[in-house]
Design a protein around this motif. Sequence first.
Motif, PDB file in Angstrom:
ATOM      1  N   ILE A   1      -1.987  -6.491   1.744  1.00  0.00           N
ATOM      2  CA  ILE A   1      -0.746  -5.755   2.008  1.00  0.00           C
ATOM      3  C   ILE A   1      -0.648  -4.587   1.014  1.00  0.00           C
ATOM      4  O   ILE A   1      -0.871  -4.766  -0.192  1.00  0.00           O
TER       5      ILE A   1
ATOM      6  N   ALA B   1      -0.135   0.146   0.819  1.00  0.00           N
ATOM      7  CA  ALA B   1      -0.118   1.423   1.538  1.00  0.00           C
ATOM      8  C   ALA B   1      -1.548   1.849   1.860  1.00  0.00           C
ATOM      9  O   ALA B   1      -2.502   1.320   1.296  1.00  0.00           O
TER      10      ALA B   1
ATOM     11  N   PRO C   1       4.760   2.416  -1.852  1.00  0.00           N
ATOM     12  CA  PRO C   1       5.719   1.315  -1.705  1.00  0.00           C
ATOM     13  C   PRO C   1       5.294   0.037  -2.417  1.00  0.00           C
ATOM     14  O   PRO C   1       4.110  -0.313  -2.413  1.00  0.00           O
TER      15      PRO C   1
ATOM     16  N   ARG D   1       7.434  -3.050  -2.130  1.00  0.00           N
ATOM     17  CA  ARG D   1       7.864  -4.005  -1.103  1.00  0.00           C
ATOM     18  C   ARG D   1       7.518  -5.467  -1.440  1.00  0.00           C
ATOM     19  O   ARG D   1       6.905  -6.189  -0.637  1.00  0.00           O
TER      20      ARG D   1
ATOM     21  N   LEU E   1       8.286  -8.000   1.198  1.00  0.00           N
ATOM     22  CA  LEU E   1       7.331  -8.228   2.289  1.00  0.00           C
ATOM     23  C   LEU E   1       6.102  -9.007   1.807  1.00  0.00           C
ATOM     24  O   LEU E   1       5.526  -9.802   2.551  1.00  0.00           O
TER      25      LEU E   1
ATOM     26  N   ASN F   1      -2.134  -5.571   6.383  1.00  0.00           N
ATOM     27  CA  ASN F   1      -0.754  -5.096   6.549  1.00  0.00           C
ATOM     28  C   ASN F   1      -0.565  -3.795   5.783  1.00  0.00           C
ATOM     29  O   ASN F   1      -0.532  -3.786   4.545  1.00  0.00           O
ATOM     30  N   TYR F   2      -0.491  -2.677   6.532  1.00  0.00           N
ATOM     31  CA  TYR F   2      -0.323  -1.373   5.887  1.00  0.00           C
ATOM     32  C   TYR F   2       1.154  -0.986   5.880  1.00  0.00           C
ATOM     33  O   TYR F   2       1.808  -1.003   6.922  1.00  0.00           O
ATOM     34  N   LEU F   3       1.656  -0.650   4.686  1.00  0.00           N
ATOM     35  CA  LEU F   3       3.075  -0.320   4.539  1.00  0.00           C
ATOM     36  C   LEU F   3       3.289   1.165   4.800  1.00  0.00           C
ATOM     37  O   LEU F   3       2.530   1.996   4.310  1.00  0.00           O
ATOM     38  N   LYS F   4       4.340   1.453   5.557  1.00  0.00           N
ATOM     39  CA  LYS F   4       4.637   2.868   5.849  1.00  0.00           C
ATOM     40  C   LYS F   4       5.334   3.508   4.653  1.00  0.00           C
ATOM     41  O   LYS F   4       6.034   2.835   3.901  1.00  0.00           O
ATOM     42  N   SER F   5       5.144   4.806   4.495  1.00  0.00           N
ATOM     43  CA  SER F   5       5.869   5.496   3.435  1.00  0.00           C
ATOM     44  C   SER F   5       5.935   6.984   3.731  1.00  0.00           C
ATOM     45  O   SER F   5       5.592   7.408   4.826  1.00  0.00           O
TER      46      SER F   5
END
Length: 320
Positions: A117, A119, A257, A259, A262, A280-284
């Motif tokens: 997990i 970005a 991020p 997070r 998450l 799981n790629y976090l948006k930013s």
Amino acid sequence: YILLLISLSACTPKNKHYVIGVSQCSEDIWRDKLNDELSISSFSNENVDIRFASADDNDQRQIEQINHFIDEGVDLLIASPNQMHTISSAIDRAYAKGIPVILFDRKTDSRNYTAFIGADNYVIGKVMGEYVGVSLKGKGNVLEITGLESSSPAVERHRGFCDALNSFPSIKLIGSLHGDWTKESGSYLMDSLLKKRKDIDCVFGQNDRMAMGARMAARKLGFDKNIIYIGVDGLPTSDGGLHNVASHELSASYIYPTRGDLVMQLAMNILKKKPFKKDNYLKSTIVTPENAHAMLMQVDEINHQRARLIELHGKVDQYF
Ligand code: AHR
């Protein structure tokens, strides 16, 4: 009969107590924020005990700390590997013992992990490269100060940055110098470069601390040329990138991020055998002087809620 029911229910997964080990490669303001978020998220899971270790950028120490977590019998390991090729043996050992492993923020060269997990650091580099190209109107000299050479975000941000600059033939990357994510490294590298050449139009620090270090070094040398400084992290703390962009010390940053909520949710899904995604790629988003103030206002609201939670539950301080 009632006693039997009670003792049986005590054994159901609902009441299972979980111990999660968090292996941080380093200690810095970005990781402080993440650790806080993980602690706060564990408040709502009474059956979770979360333990933190920081390796202070030392591969060997991180291996030892991960092995310590394994020997303690943690139920799940969350790790941010200092470098890609150096920590794999310890992560592999945890994985081979059946301990689920979540990699966050940084990767290793091994496929032995349960989930990742974080970005997309390639995208971050690419967006910042495009921003530089447009800000310099397609012409100028750019210096890149990278993070720790073999850490995955340093490699990926560099690749994305170069790919973006390729579309601007009159922009020259005059150097890609290896820092180590600290402000001091940004300062030192900028200082030595400015003593050799002065034709720099933009400094891309792969994080805000290095970009700010570079800016300070230039100022110390009395260098008042209009250089564009950009970074990554965009932290909302008073010394973080969001404020630096709002006050025009940095021209842009990118919210990297954390997070922790998450990360914790992913951990609980794995532990409770619920469905989860492996990658799981976090948006930013990029931060520029145009959106920095609006973002700071949102952050104030979130901080207020967070302060309430810490007041209610107390700060959890479990470093070793
Ligand atoms: O791993 C990436 C980097 O680690 C962040 O951008 C940086 O500030 C942190 O130390």
